[in-house]
Design an enzyme around this catalytic site. Structure first.
Site, PDB file in Angstrom:
ATOM      1  N   ASP A 114      42.263  46.759  36.553  1.00 21.22           N
ATOM      2  CA  ASP A 114      43.116  47.734  37.448  1.00 21.22           C
ATOM      3  C   ASP A 114      43.265  48.928  36.543  1.00 21.22           C
ATOM      4  OD1 ASP A 114      43.993  48.685  39.611  1.00 21.22           O
ATOM      5  OD2 ASP A 114      45.891  48.162  39.295  1.00 21.22           O
ATOM      6  N   HIS A 157      36.002  54.632  36.090  1.00 19.95           N
ATOM      7  CA  HIS A 157      35.154  53.599  36.203  1.00 19.95           C
ATOM      8  C   HIS A 157      34.117  53.321  35.139  1.00 19.95           C
ATOM      9  CE1 HIS A 157      37.123  52.632  39.944  1.00 19.95           C
ATOM     10  NE2 HIS A 157      36.679  53.682  40.689  1.00 19.95           N
ATOM     11  N   SER A 182      36.433  44.690  45.705  1.00 15.69           N
ATOM     12  CA  SER A 182      37.309  43.899  46.582  1.00 15.69           C
ATOM     13  C   SER A 182      36.871  44.499  47.994  1.00 15.69           C
ATOM     14  CB  SER A 182      38.821  44.216  46.689  1.00 15.69           C
ATOM     15  OG  SER A 182      39.130  45.393  47.104  1.00 15.69           O
ATOM     16  N   LEU A 231      28.348  31.334  28.148  1.00 19.52           N
ATOM     17  CA  LEU A 231      29.553  31.813  28.907  1.00 19.52           C
ATOM     18  C   LEU A 231      28.975  32.164  30.395  1.00 19.52           C
ATOM     19  CD1 LEU A 231      32.395  33.229  29.378  1.00 19.52           C
ATOM     20  CD2 LEU A 231      31.237  35.173  28.538  1.00 19.52           C
ATOM     21  N   ARG A 243      46.103  40.820  34.636  1.00 19.48           N
ATOM     22  CA  ARG A 243      45.994  42.136  35.197  1.00 19.48           C
ATOM     23  C   ARG A 243      46.296  43.162  34.489  1.00 19.48           C
ATOM     24  NH1 ARG A 243      46.820  43.870  41.643  1.00 19.48           N
ATOM     25  NH2 ARG A 243      46.347  46.011  41.292  1.00 19.48           N
ATOM     26  N   ARG A 295      50.693  42.181  40.848  1.00 18.34           N
ATOM     27  CA  ARG A 295      50.305  41.446  41.874  1.00 18.34           C
ATOM     28  C   ARG A 295      49.030  40.926  41.755  1.00 18.34           C
ATOM     29  NH1 ARG A 295      51.052  46.901  43.117  1.00 18.34           N
ATOM     30  NH2 ARG A 295      49.120  47.816  43.661  1.00 18.34           N
ATOM     31  N   SER A 339      46.509  41.032  44.715  1.00 13.98           N
ATOM     32  CA  SER A 339      45.780  41.877  45.571  1.00 13.98           C
ATOM     33  C   SER A 339      44.725  40.824  45.918  1.00 13.98           C
ATOM     34  CB  SER A 339      45.342  42.976  44.728  1.00 13.98           C
ATOM     35  OG  SER A 339      46.335  43.822  44.265  1.00 13.98           O
TER      36      SER A 339
END
Length: 255
Positions: free
Chosen positions: A35, A52, A80, A146, A203, A209, A211
Site C-alpha cells: 500500500d 506503481h 483487489s 520460494l 501492511r 486494516r 482491506s
C-alpha cells in the site's frame, strides 16, 4: 536455544549483531498488502502510476530477502476486486505491470528457483495480463524454492463466497456430504487450496486494516504495520517485520 543465522547481506551491508534472525523461528508464509504507491507519488508531485512503477523494484527486493531467509511462501496483494473502481488510466497501467515485471525479473526468479502462482478471479483479467502471468507460472512450475504468489483480482469475501458456491454444487451433486464439511474441507475450496496460511501479514503506508484480504486465511496471522510507503519498502524494513514476528508468542487460542 535458537540457532542464529550467519550474517545476511542486504544492500551490501551486514545486519548488526542485535538484528540477527532466529533460524528456528522464520515464518513459513508471509503475506504483504503493498500500500501507498499513490501517496508516494503524490508527495513527489508525480502521477499515481509513477508510484506503481517504483513499487515494482520493491517487489524484487522483498523476493530476494524472503529467498535468503528460506521463507517458503510470499503472497503479495497486487490487485483487489475493489481496485476496478480506480481510474481507467491507473487500472490499465496496473494490468500491464505483470508483463513488465516478468520481462525484467523472470530470469532472476528462475535463477533463484522461485515458483510463481496466482490467486483470485483470474478470468476477469485482460488477455495480455493473463498471458504474462501464465507464462511465468508455466516456466517456473518445476521450481521448488520460494513460492511467489500474486493475489490478482482477489477479495477475501469473493474467495469465501466462491468456495461456498462450489461446495454447495458438490453437495447438490452428491459428491460431498454436509456431514463431512469441516474447516479443512472448506479450505480446500478456497483459491489458496494447498497453500499454508500466512504466519505474518505486513501492511505498508500506515493503514491498519486488512482491506478484504485473506479473511479466512489470516484468522491467526500476526499483523505488522509500517508507515513506510511500498516503493520505499526494502530488505531492511522487511527484516524489521521478521524480527517483530520473532518476538511474539503465538498461542492459537491457548494460554
Amino acid at each position: 536455544m535458537s540457532i542464529k543465522l550467519p550474517f545476511l547481506k542486504f544492500k551490501d551491508k551486514q545486519i548488526p549483531d542485535k538484528k540477527r534472525i532466529e533460524q528456528q523461528n522464520i515464518p513459513e508464509h508471509v503475506a504483504i498488502i503493498m500500500d501507498g504507491n499513490g501517496r508516494w507519488a503524490n508527495k513527489r508531485g508525480l502521477p499515481r502510476v509513477a508510484g506503481h512503477k517504483e513499487g515494482v523494484g520493491a517487489v524484487q527486493k522483498v523476493v530476494r530477502a524472503a529467498d535468503k531467509l528460506h521463507i517458503s511462501a510470499l503472497t503479495l496483494f497486487a490487485f483487489s476486486t475493489e481496485n476496478w473502481q480506480r481510474s481507467k488510466t491507473e487500472v490499465d497501467f496496473l494490468m500491464r505491470m505483470p508483463k513488465q515485471f516478468f520481462h525484467k525479473y523472470l530470469p532472476e526468479l528462475m535463477e533463484r528457483n522461485v515458483r510463481v502462482e496466482t490467486v483470485g478471479n483470474f478470468e476477469q483479467l485482460p488477455d495480455h495480463t493473463k498471458k504474462a502471468v501464465w507464462n511465468a507460472v508455466e516456466k517456473t512450475k518445476d521450481n521448488d524454492g520460494l513460492l511467489l504468489n500474486f493475489a490478482l483480482n482477489y477479495g477475501g469475501r469473493l474467495d469465501i463466497m466462491q468456495a461456498a458456491k462450489k461446495m454447495a454444487e458438490d453437495i447438490k451433486k452428491d459428491e460431498l456430504s454436509i456431514a463431512d464439511v469441516d474447516e479443512s474441507v472448506f479450505g480446500s475450496y478456497l483459491y489458496t487450496n494447498g497453500m499454508s496460511e500466512p504466519d505474518l501479514l505486513i501492511r505498508t503506508s500506515g493503514e491498519k486494516r486488512i482491506s478484504n484480504f485473506m479473511l479466512w486465511q489470516c484468522a491467526y496471522s500476526e499483523f505488522w504495520f509500517t508507515e513506510v510507503f511500498w516503493p520505499d519498502f526494502d530488505e531492511e524494513v522487511f527484516m524489521q517485520a521478521i524480527q517483530a514476528y520473532q518476538q511474539r508468542k503465538r498461542r492459537f487460542g491457548s494460554v
